[in-house]
Write a protein that holds these residues in place. Structure first.
Motif, PDB file in Angstrom:
ATOM      1  N   HIS A   1      35.269  62.817  50.983  1.00  0.00           N
ATOM      2  CA  HIS A   1      33.973  62.840  50.300  1.00  0.00           C
ATOM      3  C   HIS A   1      34.125  62.342  48.869  1.00  0.00           C
ATOM      4  O   HIS A   1      33.348  61.500  48.402  1.00  0.00           O
ATOM      5  CB  HIS A   1      33.410  64.263  50.324  1.00  0.00           C
ATOM      6  CG  HIS A   1      32.038  64.391  49.723  1.00  0.00           C
ATOM      7  ND1 HIS A   1      30.897  63.969  50.367  1.00  0.00           N
ATOM      8  CD2 HIS A   1      31.630  64.891  48.516  1.00  0.00           C
ATOM      9  CE1 HIS A   1      29.838  64.207  49.606  1.00  0.00           C
ATOM     10  NE2 HIS A   1      30.271  64.769  48.474  1.00  0.00           N
ATOM     11  N   VAL A   2      35.131  62.863  48.177  1.00  0.00           N
ATOM     12  CA  VAL A   2      35.402  62.427  46.805  1.00  0.00           C
ATOM     13  C   VAL A   2      35.737  60.943  46.771  1.00  0.00           C
ATOM     14  O   VAL A   2      35.289  60.206  45.883  1.00  0.00           O
ATOM     15  CB  VAL A   2      36.554  63.246  46.206  1.00  0.00           C
ATOM     16  CG1 VAL A   2      36.963  62.699  44.836  1.00  0.00           C
ATOM     17  CG2 VAL A   2      36.171  64.714  46.089  1.00  0.00           C
ATOM     18  N   ALA A   3      36.516  60.488  47.748  1.00  0.00           N
ATOM     19  CA  ALA A   3      36.989  59.099  47.765  1.00  0.00           C
ATOM     20  C   ALA A   3      35.835  58.100  47.798  1.00  0.00           C
ATOM     21  O   ALA A   3      35.960  56.978  47.293  1.00  0.00           O
ATOM     22  CB  ALA A   3      37.916  58.883  48.950  1.00  0.00           C
ATOM     23  N   ARG A   4      34.710  58.491  48.395  1.00  0.00           N
ATOM     24  CA  ARG A   4      33.565  57.574  48.429  1.00  0.00           C
ATOM     25  C   ARG A   4      33.042  57.294  47.025  1.00  0.00           C
ATOM     26  O   ARG A   4      32.723  56.143  46.680  1.00  0.00           O
ATOM     27  CB  ARG A   4      32.450  58.179  49.288  1.00  0.00           C
ATOM     28  CG  ARG A   4      32.784  58.293  50.769  1.00  0.00           C
ATOM     29  CD  ARG A   4      31.684  59.047  51.492  1.00  0.00           C
ATOM     30  NE  ARG A   4      31.959  59.154  52.912  1.00  0.00           N
ATOM     31  CZ  ARG A   4      31.235  59.874  53.759  1.00  0.00           C
ATOM     32  NH1 ARG A   4      30.182  60.560  53.307  1.00  0.00           N
ATOM     33  NH2 ARG A   4      31.537  59.925  55.043  1.00  0.00           N
ATOM     34  N   TYR A   5      32.950  58.327  46.215  1.00  0.00           N
ATOM     35  CA  TYR A   5      32.483  58.139  44.847  1.00  0.00           C
ATOM     36  C   TYR A   5      33.481  57.319  44.035  1.00  0.00           C
ATOM     37  O   TYR A   5      33.096  56.484  43.206  1.00  0.00           O
ATOM     38  CB  TYR A   5      32.265  59.503  44.180  1.00  0.00           C
ATOM     39  CG  TYR A   5      31.103  60.276  44.764  1.00  0.00           C
ATOM     40  CD1 TYR A   5      29.792  59.928  44.437  1.00  0.00           C
ATOM     41  CD2 TYR A   5      31.306  61.345  45.621  1.00  0.00           C
ATOM     42  CE1 TYR A   5      28.713  60.633  44.961  1.00  0.00           C
ATOM     43  CE2 TYR A   5      30.236  62.064  46.152  1.00  0.00           C
ATOM     44  CZ  TYR A   5      28.940  61.700  45.821  1.00  0.00           C
ATOM     45  OH  TYR A   5      27.879  62.397  46.342  1.00  0.00           O
ATOM     46  N   GLU A   6      34.759  57.565  44.270  1.00  0.00           N
ATOM     47  CA  GLU A   6      35.793  56.805  43.555  1.00  0.00           C
ATOM     48  C   GLU A   6      35.733  55.329  43.920  1.00  0.00           C
ATOM     49  O   GLU A   6      35.814  54.461  43.043  1.00  0.00           O
ATOM     50  CB  GLU A   6      37.168  57.397  43.884  1.00  0.00           C
ATOM     51  CG  GLU A   6      37.346  58.809  43.349  1.00  0.00           C
ATOM     52  CD  GLU A   6      38.534  59.538  43.929  1.00  0.00           C
ATOM     53  OE1 GLU A   6      38.950  60.548  43.337  1.00  0.00           O
ATOM     54  OE2 GLU A   6      39.054  59.104  44.972  1.00  0.00           O
ATOM     55  N   ALA A   7      35.596  55.035  45.211  1.00  0.00           N
ATOM     56  CA  ALA A   7      35.534  53.644  45.657  1.00  0.00           C
ATOM     57  C   ALA A   7      34.316  52.935  45.074  1.00  0.00           C
ATOM     58  O   ALA A   7      34.401  51.756  44.681  1.00  0.00           O
ATOM     59  CB  ALA A   7      35.508  53.587  47.186  1.00  0.00           C
ATOM     60  N   ASP A   8      33.193  53.640  44.989  1.00  0.00           N
ATOM     61  CA  ASP A   8      31.987  53.032  44.418  1.00  0.00           C
ATOM     62  C   ASP A   8      32.199  52.677  42.949  1.00  0.00           C
ATOM     63  O   ASP A   8      31.810  51.585  42.498  1.00  0.00           O
ATOM     64  CB  ASP A   8      30.800  53.992  44.541  1.00  0.00           C
ATOM     65  CG  ASP A   8      30.285  54.129  45.968  1.00  0.00           C
ATOM     66  OD1 ASP A   8      30.688  53.309  46.829  1.00  0.00           O
ATOM     67  OD2 ASP A   8      29.492  55.063  46.213  1.00  0.00           O
ATOM     68  N   LEU A   9      32.826  53.587  42.196  1.00  0.00           N
ATOM     69  CA  LEU A   9      33.041  53.314  40.777  1.00  0.00           C
ATOM     70  C   LEU A   9      34.028  52.170  40.585  1.00  0.00           C
ATOM     71  O   LEU A   9      33.826  51.297  39.728  1.00  0.00           O
ATOM     72  CB  LEU A   9      33.549  54.564  40.056  1.00  0.00           C
ATOM     73  CG  LEU A   9      33.820  54.361  38.561  1.00  0.00           C
ATOM     74  CD1 LEU A   9      32.538  54.021  37.817  1.00  0.00           C
ATOM     75  CD2 LEU A   9      34.478  55.592  37.944  1.00  0.00           C
ATOM     76  N   VAL A  10      35.091  52.167  41.352  1.00  0.00           N
ATOM     77  CA  VAL A  10      36.082  51.091  41.229  1.00  0.00           C
ATOM     78  C   VAL A  10      35.432  49.741  41.505  1.00  0.00           C
ATOM     79  O   VAL A  10      35.644  48.756  40.760  1.00  0.00           O
ATOM     80  CB  VAL A  10      37.269  51.338  42.186  1.00  0.00           C
ATOM     81  CG1 VAL A  10      38.155  50.101  42.277  1.00  0.00           C
ATOM     82  CG2 VAL A  10      38.078  52.540  41.720  1.00  0.00           C
ATOM     83  N   ALA A  11      34.626  49.648  42.561  1.00  0.00           N
ATOM     84  CA  ALA A  11      33.941  48.387  42.881  1.00  0.00           C
ATOM     85  C   ALA A  11      33.000  47.982  41.747  1.00  0.00           C
ATOM     86  O   ALA A  11      32.909  46.802  41.378  1.00  0.00           O
ATOM     87  CB  ALA A  11      33.173  48.535  44.191  1.00  0.00           C
ATOM     88  N   GLU A  12      32.304  48.963  41.191  1.00  0.00           N
ATOM     89  CA  GLU A  12      31.380  48.686  40.083  1.00  0.00           C
ATOM     90  C   GLU A  12      32.126  48.163  38.865  1.00  0.00           C
ATOM     91  O   GLU A  12      31.702  47.180  38.228  1.00  0.00           O
ATOM     92  CB  GLU A  12      30.633  49.976  39.749  1.00  0.00           C
ATOM     93  CG  GLU A  12      29.703  49.894  38.549  1.00  0.00           C
ATOM     94  CD  GLU A  12      29.079  51.250  38.252  1.00  0.00           C
ATOM     95  OE1 GLU A  12      29.239  51.730  37.105  1.00  0.00           O
ATOM     96  OE2 GLU A  12      28.441  51.826  39.151  1.00  0.00           O
ATOM     97  N   LEU A  13      33.238  48.802  38.511  1.00  0.00           N
ATOM     98  CA  LEU A  13      34.000  48.379  37.345  1.00  0.00           C
ATOM     99  C   LEU A  13      34.571  46.982  37.528  1.00  0.00           C
ATOM    100  O   LEU A  13      34.569  46.160  36.592  1.00  0.00           O
ATOM    101  CB  LEU A  13      35.122  49.378  37.065  1.00  0.00           C
ATOM    102  CG  LEU A  13      34.683  50.773  36.602  1.00  0.00           C
ATOM    103  CD1 LEU A  13      35.858  51.729  36.586  1.00  0.00           C
ATOM    104  CD2 LEU A  13      34.037  50.696  35.221  1.00  0.00           C
ATOM    105  N   ARG A  14      35.047  46.695  38.715  1.00  0.00           N
ATOM    106  CA  ARG A  14      35.603  45.365  38.965  1.00  0.00           C
ATOM    107  C   ARG A  14      34.516  44.288  38.935  1.00  0.00           C
ATOM    108  O   ARG A  14      34.776  43.149  38.530  1.00  0.00           O
ATOM    109  CB  ARG A  14      36.351  45.362  40.302  1.00  0.00           C
ATOM    110  CG  ARG A  14      37.687  46.096  40.224  1.00  0.00           C
ATOM    111  CD  ARG A  14      38.365  46.241  41.559  1.00  0.00           C
ATOM    112  NE  ARG A  14      39.734  46.758  41.376  1.00  0.00           N
ATOM    113  CZ  ARG A  14      40.467  47.325  42.315  1.00  0.00           C
ATOM    114  NH1 ARG A  14      39.953  47.467  43.556  1.00  0.00           N
ATOM    115  NH2 ARG A  14      41.690  47.754  42.060  1.00  0.00           N
TER     116      ARG A  14
END
Length: 359
Positions: free
Chosen positions: A271-284
């Motif tokens: 569940h946490v990993a979904r939020y992390e993946a979204d932020l990483v994609a946004e930052l990139r």
């Protein structure tokens, strides 16, 4: 990039790389059973983790990983807070106070014990320190007091806390996390770090303009320690901040420039990993020239976390320890004493005047 072989002249570099062997040995030496039995005999309703700077972050990481768990109420209270406002914390309380200190000689470590004597003399305490000659190690003990002195090799000679931080954190986990075979766990973590250290070295680029470390739960507080390592060893030449993954968008993201190194410590929780993946994609997407890397399960650097994020925090922080030394050296600084000649910061904080605590 700096040749890693040249970095062995720095004690800090050697201390970082000594951690796997230190953990292996300490897993065999610590009297986990005896100390846990003593803690159980106290039946504490509250356990406070106290320390200053990196030693305070040990408590933050532990407490960040125990949400929703039964048992005593765990709190992380920096000794820098407790010493300045002792009556606010200690009046009418009787916690088990766990004091962390690399040298055990900081004014706040001594001030915490003074405050306990004045306001809460019946409270038990446990000192965990790396210096057998320090004040935390040499205090009088009795049925309600214990001292754990880590091996002398953990008493880092460099400015930055490295093996002292990780080994004190593992000690706290051994004593207050659910029971485990500590020796086996230390061996597995040590082997994992031995495998990861070369990868951490390879992943480090040139010194960035700025650095950001992010995580969730206990890894958010691991990010705090990681950011501190960068600022300490770069003598402030590389500003660094930390935050939670979801908290970062709410203002702190304004810190990012095109030459920012952003590291996200990723979670094993899907569940946490979904939020992390979204932020990483946004930052990139938003900062294509920034360096964004993930460290954790299935990350750019894959870090297995078989015992959970809290036990993996020393592995994540080691990545920042490595990067900080490489960047410090590239900046031409004295890695073991980055503030040499400035007289502003020292290995053991100086010039703190303690004032009497009135009961």
């Amino acid at each position: 990039m700096t040749d890693p072989l040249t970095l062995t002249r720095w004690a800090t570099w050697r201390e970082i790389h000594a951690q796997p062997a230190i953990w292996h040995d300490w897993g065999q030496q610590l009297d986990v059973r005896g100390l846990r039995k003593w803690i159980a005999s106290l039946a504490p309703s509250e356990v406070w983790f106290c320390g200053a700077g990196t030693s305070a972050y040990i408590g933050d990481i532990f407490v960040g990983g125990v949400e929703g768990r039964g048992g005593p109420w765990f709190r992380s209270i920096p000794s820098t807070d407790l010493v300045s406002r002792p009556h606010k914390y200690l009046t009418g309380r009787r916690p088990l106070v766990v004091n962390f200190g690399r040298s055990g000689n900081s004014a706040e470590s001594i001030g915490t014990l003074d405050a306990l004597d004045a306001l809460c003399p019946q409270a038990p305490w446990l000192n965990i320190t790396c210096n057998s000659d320090g004040a935390l190690a040499r205090v009088r003990t009795g049925p309600k007091q214990r001292v754990v002195v880590l091996p002398e090799i953990t008493h880092d000679t460099g400015f930055a806390m490295t093996s002292s931080f990780s080994t004190m954190l593992l000690t706290a986990l051994a004593l207050f996390d659910p029971p485990c075979k500590f020796s086996d766990r230390c061996s597995i973590l040590g082997d994992s770090l031995s495998h990861l250290l070369p990868q951490f070295v390879t992943a480090v680029g040139a010194p960035p303009e700025r650095a950001v470390y992010l995580g969730t739960g206990p890894l958010a507080f691991a990010a705090r320690e990681a950011a501190l390592k960068v600022m300490e060893l770069s003598a402030g030449q590389i500003p660094a901040i930390w935050n939670s993954v979801l908290g970062f968008r709410h203002g702190p993201k304004s810190f990012v420039t095109s030459d920012t190194a952003i590291t996200v410590f990723t979670s094993i929780d899907k569940h946490v990993a979904r939020y992390e993946a979204d932020l990483v994609a946004e930052l990139r997407r938003q900062f294509p020239n920034a360096r964004v890397q993930t460290i954790g399960p299935a990350g750019d650097i894959d870090v297995a976390m078989p015992f959970g994020e809290t036990w993996a925090a020393p592995l994540a922080v080691a990545s920042a320890q490595v990067a900080s030394v490489i960047w410090s050296d590239a900046l031409g600084l004295n890695v073991d004493d980055p503030f040499s000649g400035q007289g502003t910061l020292s290995r053991v904080v100086a010039d703190v005047k303690l004032y009497p605590v009135r009961s």
